[in-house]
Design an enzyme around this catalytic site. Structure first.
Site, PDB file in Angstrom:
ATOM      1  N   PHE A 137       1.007  -1.269   0.104  1.00 44.40           N
ATOM      2  CA  PHE A 137      -0.147  -0.221   0.027  1.00 44.40           C
ATOM      3  C   PHE A 137       0.870   1.252   0.192  1.00 44.40           C
ATOM      4  CE2 PHE A 137      -2.442   3.459   1.612  1.00 44.40           C
ATOM      5  CZ  PHE A 137      -3.469   3.196   0.875  1.00 44.40           C
ATOM      6  N   ASP A 223       9.326   2.552   1.795  1.00 45.98           N
ATOM      7  CA  ASP A 223       8.009   3.247   2.089  1.00 45.98           C
ATOM      8  C   ASP A 223       7.798   3.107   3.727  1.00 45.98           C
ATOM      9  OD1 ASP A 223       5.631   4.195   2.869  1.00 45.98           O
ATOM     10  OD2 ASP A 223       4.496   3.784   1.092  1.00 45.98           O
ATOM     11  N   LYS A 252       2.863  10.148   8.602  1.00 46.56           N
ATOM     12  CA  LYS A 252       1.934   9.747   9.846  1.00 46.56           C
ATOM     13  C   LYS A 252       2.633  10.304  11.013  1.00 46.56           C
ATOM     14  CE  LYS A 252      -0.590   5.515   7.818  1.00 46.56           C
ATOM     15  NZ  LYS A 252      -1.901   5.761   8.312  1.00 46.56           N
TER      16      LYS A 252
HETATM   17  C1  LIG Z   1       3.251   2.509   3.689  1.00 47.81           C
HETATM   18  C2  LIG Z   1       2.163   3.487   3.416  1.00 47.81           C
HETATM   19  N1  LIG Z   1       2.361   4.125   2.406  1.00 47.81           N
HETATM   20  C3  LIG Z   1       1.633   5.370   2.290  1.00 47.81           C
HETATM   21  C4  LIG Z   1       0.402   5.605   2.956  1.00 47.81           C
HETATM   22  C5  LIG Z   1      -0.354   6.653   2.439  1.00 47.81           C
HETATM   23  O1  LIG Z   1      -0.283   7.715   3.269  1.00 47.81           O
HETATM   24  P1  LIG Z   1      -1.297   8.918   3.394  1.00 47.81           P
HETATM   25  O2  LIG Z   1      -2.611   8.374   3.929  1.00 47.81           O
HETATM   26  O3  LIG Z   1      -0.933   9.938   4.575  1.00 47.81           O
HETATM   27  O4  LIG Z   1      -1.496   9.606   2.217  1.00 47.81           O
HETATM   28  C6  LIG Z   1      -0.054   4.928   3.897  1.00 47.81           C
HETATM   29  C7  LIG Z   1      -1.325   5.130   4.443  1.00 47.81           C
HETATM   30  O5  LIG Z   1      -1.689   4.133   5.367  1.00 47.81           O
HETATM   31  C8  LIG Z   1       1.039   3.801   4.186  1.00 47.81           C
HETATM   32  O6  LIG Z   1       0.621   2.773   5.244  1.00 47.81           O
END
Ligand SMILES: Cc1ncc(COP(=O)(O)O)c(C=O)c1O
Length: 396
Positions: A137, A223, A252
């Protein structure tokens, strides 16, 4: 109309919300509109490292609010400079770009990786593919959604930006083959697939991927949006794998509840982004950077070892407990496969005053990093009760 009715009527229908309206919170405890208290093992989905209404962050934000709320990125501001310095000097990266969310941090990573490749190898060679993992994700924008290796999430939203290829997590031969195609500029991975169910990658897979990518000048993007900022008991989760990515992204927990994303660029990419090649109106604004500084300054070894110990405590309580099939994760980023439906478990926990999350049919715990031990013990006891209760119901 109460809050729920109003939101159901006027809010876009994008979230499957629990029937709880949170009114306030302090530390690891959230309070709903009826005054009921909940121990929060979700932290706003890995966002509040020091819980609700944290005083240190609140004071930093108030102070920054009264000094300078916002100006544009056409000028220098000290909170942004200090945060860039902190992130680079604590991770060995060379440059930081600030945005407002995880998806935007990943967009920047994707753009930077493609620009690096295009600058160096020429556009004609089409060395632009980004490999990501199935079950990953990476966000909800069109590019990061396409980067997300979950085809069911792509339905209805095409056409997408091109140039993404997917490999199964831990399938080293498939990864090595994909890396050898000549069209790849980067590989992007979460060290722990969070939304995918809290599934850590195998160390050997990560190390072989990084080794092969480095040999081919293919960039490695970690990520760290969910796993980073102390969550796994190290500053960033990739540290536990003994690797140094070329790029990592974070968001986050970085902002302590305020929206901020950051893309950290290593040596190779220090000069890739040039004026006008990328930007953000709000990214790196003084208030979010002040909040982030109030967070990162507390991510010291004492806190990280506390995170590891609390994680071990949760694991030791849950492994082998009735109704628990397995426990995954690192530090305070924990996934639990329960015998019975995860959603039903979370609902039962809410009834008993504990907030938890699900991820791909598993329970997900992401408590505040500084959750007091007595509250953690109480919450885990309730979770065990719920898992065991359900187990008993199912067995009978
Ligand atoms: C691993 C990862 N990358 C990217 C995102 C996307 O982040 P945002 O919701 O702040 O755009 C998330 C959100 O849950 C995530 O868990």
């Amino acid at each position: 109309m109460d809050t729920k009715q109003k939101m159901d009527l006027y809010g876009a229908n994008t979230y499957k919300r629990f029937n709880v309206t949170i009114k306030s919170g302090k530390g690891a405890v959230a309070v709903d509109e009826n005054g009921k208290e909940y121990i929060d093992l979700g932290s706003g989905i890995a966002v509040n490292p020091f819980g609700y209404s944290d005083e240190v962050t609140a004071n930093a934000v108030y102070a920054q609010m009264s000094e300078l709320t916002n100006t544009s990125n056409l000028y220098y501001t000290s909170p942004q400079a200090d945060l860039a310095e902190w992130l680079c000097t604590h991770t060995g990266m060379k440059k930081a770009f600030f945005s407002n969310s995880g998806a935007e941090a990943n967009e920047c990573a994707i753009k930077t990786a493609r620009k690096y490749s295009s600058d160096k190898y020429g556009q004609g060679e089409k060395r632009s593919t980004i490999i990501t993992l199935n079950n990953s994700f990476h966000g909800r924008t069109l590019a990061t959604l396409k980067a997300t290796g979950q085809p069911e999430m792509h339905v209805s939203f095409g056409p997408f930006p091109e140039g993404f290829q997917y490999v199964n997590a831990n399938d080293t031969p498939a990864m090595l083959e994909a890396l050898s195609s000549g069209s790849v500029c980067a590989v992007m991975m979460e060290m722990i697939q969070g939304e995918g169910g809290v599934l850590p990658l195998e160390k050997d897979f990560v190390m072989q991927t990084v080794r092969e990518a480095a040999a081919r000048d293919i960039l490695v993007i970690a990520d760290e949006v969910q796993a980073g900022n102390g969550r796994c008991g190290t500053l960033y989760a990739y540290e536990a794998y003994g690797i140094q990515p070329d790029i990592f992204t974070t968001a986050k927990g970085l902002g302590g509840g305020l929206p901020i994303g950051a893309t950290l660029l290593g040596e190779k990419l220090a000069d890739t982004l040039t004026p006008g090649s990328h930007g953000s109106t709000f990214g790196g604004n003084p208030i979010c950077c002040a909040a982030a500084l109030s967070v990162v300054h507390r991510l010291d070894e004492a806190l990280l070892s506390e995170v590891r110990e609390k994680g071990e405590y949760i694991r030791s309580e849950l492994i082998g407990a009735p109704g628990v099939e397995n426990v995954t994760g690192m530090g305070l980023f924990i996934g639990v496969k329960t015998t019975r439906d995860a959603q039903a478990c979370v609902e039962a926990m809410i009834d008993k005053g504990v907030l938890a999350l699900t991820a791909h049919g598993r329970i997900r715990f992401l408590p505040p990093l500084n959750i007091p031990m007595d509250l953690l013990k109480k919450a885990i006891a309730i979770a065990k009760e719920v898992f065991a209760e359900i187990y008993a119901v199912q067995k009978s």
